[in-house]
Design an enzyme around this catalytic site. Structure first.
Site, PDB file in Angstrom:
ATOM      1  CE  LYS A  57       2.554  -3.040   2.222  1.00 47.33           C
ATOM      2  NZ  LYS A  57       1.377  -3.792   1.794  1.00 47.33           N
ATOM      3  CD  GLN A 101      -1.555  -2.911  -0.274  1.00 43.46           C
ATOM      4  OE1 GLN A 101      -0.342  -3.073  -0.232  1.00 43.46           O
ATOM      5  NE2 GLN A 101      -2.289  -2.845   0.822  1.00 43.46           N
ATOM      6  CG  ASP A 124       1.121  -9.908   1.916  1.00 43.01           C
ATOM      7  OD1 ASP A 124       1.653  -9.273   2.847  1.00 43.01           O
ATOM      8  OD2 ASP A 124       0.386  -9.396   1.051  1.00 43.01           O
TER       9      ASP A 124
END
Ligand code: NAD
Length: 299
Positions: A57, A101, A124
């Site tokens: 990422k 995460q 997200d």
């Protein structure tokens, strides 16, 4: 006579194209602006798979011209410290996307962390505000993996309206938002899960089949409707069969049998997987455009 073979969807190539497009948009935006899109990724602990994801990422965000910051914290980080970090990032004008995460260690309440992220920076798409907006048919930041699946489907099939779609799995990360997205495209959607009866028969009626289960080669070729689009979300590590303990990745679909029946199919690896980060960058650019009140240049 040779057996029919499905067309393979090259998610790796599509993802690279989308990242390049994002890079061009960022370069154009930066002609008039001093602050680039900023993505903050928070990683708690040393889970090896999470470390690999976070490194990619960081790298790909940088390549697209984003500011990319990774906050690495030890596994015993208290929840309060994480909440304080998120509060600071919510207020930081150089950060437009915040991602924690997952999974997080047991002392941290995942739902509380997700709710602490400002919905406008929730790239997200897990915050209840974005979940609700997606279900209500309003503009929302949408979870990256299902958004990647939808992007592949629309590129392959164009208009999806009226198609029978079966999503297998009902997680908040993949299954549920995938079903909402397909409904938004006017598909007739069925969400199957571990308690579903006669799953093979249900799958055989699907024009679009999206397994997101986490069980290697679970969906067999004779469950697939001839000509169907099969989007395999599963990522499962299995023994490579070389007798030396080496492993390889397979999906939730028994690829070798399904490829002979489906019309189009995603391979694993190289199908859905690479799309997730491309969609994360897309969402970060969308969040940046909304925060700065400039038009979002992508579809
Ligand atoms: P999860 O474990 O949260 O959910 C799995 C779902 O599968 C559950 O809803 C469960 O009801 C269903 N299920 C389990 N056994 C079943 C059965 N026998 N029959 C029917 N349904 C069954 O998993 P998840 O986070 O949604 O991930 C699913 C898979 O997708 C995993 O392999 C994961 O690694 C992969 N994944 C890939 C990406 C990507 O970037 N490509 C991203 C997220 C998840």
């Amino acid at each position: 006579m040779t057996e029919a073979t499905a067309r393979l969807i090259d998610g790796k190539a599509v993802a690279a194209e989308i990242r390049a497009e994002i890079g061009r948009h960022v370069a154009a935006i930066m002609r008039d602006r001093a602050v680039p899109p900023g993505l903050a990724v928070i990683l708690i602990g040393e889970d090896p798979a999470s470390q690999v994801y976070v490194r990619s990422k960081e790298k790909l965000a940088g390549e697209a011209g984003f500011k990319s910051v990774v906050y690495r914290r030890p596994a015993d980080t208290p929840e309060e410290a994480l909440l304080t970090l998120i509060e600071g990032l919510n207020e930081d004008p150089t950060i437009h996307g915040i991602l924690v995460q997952l999974p997080v260690p047991a002392q941290i309440d995942e739902a509380k962390i997700i709710e602490a992220i400002s919905p406008e920076k929730d790239v997200d798409g897990f915050h209840p505000t974005n979940v609700g907006r997606l279900v209500a048919g309003q503009s929302a930041l949408v979870p990256c993996t299902p958004l990647g699946c939808l992007t592949l489907l629309k590129r392959e099939l164009g208009d999806l309206s009226g198609a029978n779609a079966v999503v297998i799995g009902r997680s908040n990360i993949v299954g549920k938002p995938m079903a909402s997205l397909l409904l938004r495209e006017s598909c007739t959607v069925t969400t199957a899960h571990s308690r579903t009866r006669d799953l093979p028969d249900l799958c055989r009626r699907a024009d679009i089949l999206v397994p997101a289960i986490g069980k290697p080669r679970f969906v067999k070729g004779d469950w697939v409707k001839p000509g169907a689009a099969v989007i395999d979300v599963g990522i499962n590590r299995v023994d490579a069969g070389r007798g030396d303990g080496s492993t390889r990745l397979v999906g939730d679909v028994d690829f070798d049998s399904a490829v002979k029946v489906a019309g189009v199919i995603t391979p694993v690896p190289g199908g859905v997987g690479p799309m997730t980060i491309a969609m994360l960058l897309r969402n970060t650019l969308e969040a940046y455009c909304r925060i700065n009140r400039i038009p979002f240049p992508m579809a």
